[in-house]
Design a protein around this motif. Sequence first.
Motif, mmCIF file in Angstrom:
data_model
loop_
_atom_site.group_PDB
_atom_site.id
_atom_site.type_symbol
_atom_site.label_atom_id
_atom_site.label_comp_id
_atom_site.label_asym_id
_atom_site.label_seq_id
_atom_site.Cartn_x
_atom_site.Cartn_y
_atom_site.Cartn_z
ATOM 1 N N VAL A 124 0.647 -1.388 0.064
ATOM 2 C CA VAL A 124 -0.095 -0.095 0.021
ATOM 3 C C VAL A 124 0.966 1.098 0.018
ATOM 4 O O VAL A 124 1.778 1.324 0.559
ATOM 5 N N GLU A 125 0.824 1.992 -1.132
ATOM 6 C CA GLU A 125 1.308 3.498 -1.126
ATOM 7 C C GLU A 125 0.376 4.531 -0.914
ATOM 8 O O GLU A 125 -0.637 4.331 -1.681
ATOM 9 N N VAL A 126 0.523 5.661 -0.240
ATOM 10 C CA VAL A 126 -0.216 6.742 -0.372
ATOM 11 C C VAL A 126 0.569 7.909 -0.401
ATOM 12 O O VAL A 126 1.636 8.271 0.115
ATOM 13 N N THR A 127 0.136 8.870 -1.375
ATOM 14 C CA THR A 127 0.707 10.059 -1.593
ATOM 15 C C THR A 127 -0.079 11.206 -1.105
ATOM 16 O O THR A 127 -1.184 11.232 -1.255
ATOM 17 N N VAL A 128 0.526 12.268 -0.308
ATOM 18 C CA VAL A 128 0.135 13.415 0.307
ATOM 19 C C VAL A 128 0.448 14.691 -0.271
ATOM 20 O O VAL A 128 1.686 14.641 -0.412
ATOM 21 N N SER A 129 -0.233 15.685 -0.633
ATOM 22 C CA SER A 129 0.244 16.812 -0.958
ATOM 23 C C SER A 129 0.784 17.644 -0.117
ATOM 24 O O SER A 129 0.199 17.499 1.350
ATOM 25 N N THR B 206 -3.421 12.377 -2.733
ATOM 26 C CA THR B 206 -3.504 12.634 -4.085
ATOM 27 C C THR B 206 -3.403 11.302 -4.867
ATOM 28 O O THR B 206 -3.968 11.344 -6.052
ATOM 29 N N LYS B 207 -3.003 10.174 -4.198
ATOM 30 C CA LYS B 207 -2.875 8.954 -4.792
ATOM 31 C C LYS B 207 -2.708 7.796 -3.889
ATOM 32 O O LYS B 207 -2.181 8.176 -2.944
ATOM 33 N N ILE B 208 -3.465 6.835 -4.067
ATOM 34 C CA ILE B 208 -3.311 5.703 -3.441
ATOM 35 C C ILE B 208 -3.163 4.510 -4.371
ATOM 36 O O ILE B 208 -3.767 4.079 -5.565
ATOM 37 N N LYS B 209 -2.070 3.606 -3.816
ATOM 38 C CA LYS B 209 -1.843 2.573 -4.959
ATOM 39 C C LYS B 209 -1.780 1.223 -3.948
ATOM 40 O O LYS B 209 -1.217 1.096 -2.945
ATOM 41 N N ILE B 210 -2.284 0.291 -4.383
ATOM 42 C CA ILE B 210 -2.625 -0.931 -3.669
ATOM 43 C C ILE B 210 -2.332 -2.095 -4.312
ATOM 44 O O ILE B 210 -2.957 -2.281 -5.515
ATOM 45 N N ASP B 211 -1.413 -2.816 -3.824
ATOM 46 C CA ASP B 211 -1.107 -4.002 -4.646
ATOM 47 C C ASP B 211 -2.296 -5.172 -4.502
ATOM 48 O O ASP B 211 -2.680 -5.060 -3.230
#
Length: 116
Positions: A51-56, A62-67
């Motif tokens: 799980v990756e989360v990007t915050v401004s 701004t983005k969530i990536k889930i394997d």
Amino acid sequence: MAKRGGFPGGGMPGNMANLMKQAQKMQKQMEDATKELEEKEMTASAGGGVVEVTVSGKREVTKIKIDPEAVDPDDVEMLEDLIMAATNEAIRKIDEYSQNTMGKITGGLGGGMGLF
């Protein structure tokens, strides 16, 4: 006999003008840093990167990536915990970056004075 009123030796008005110039320079630097911060993004991961989360810099996700491997219909709570952990870490990174950036400009004058 001591002088009354005014600025002894005439030195103070020059110092005040210099102080005002420094304050204006600091204000401009802070405005530039704030704009840069708003455009900055920090990414954090959890669960070994599933799980990756990007915050401004505005503290917005701004983005969530889930394997797909992280998605287990029988354990939704685990996925929720991973998203929460990654989000909190990304926000912490943005806050730390902001404090470091503003601290360099203010030289430690910081938050209590309402500078940011």
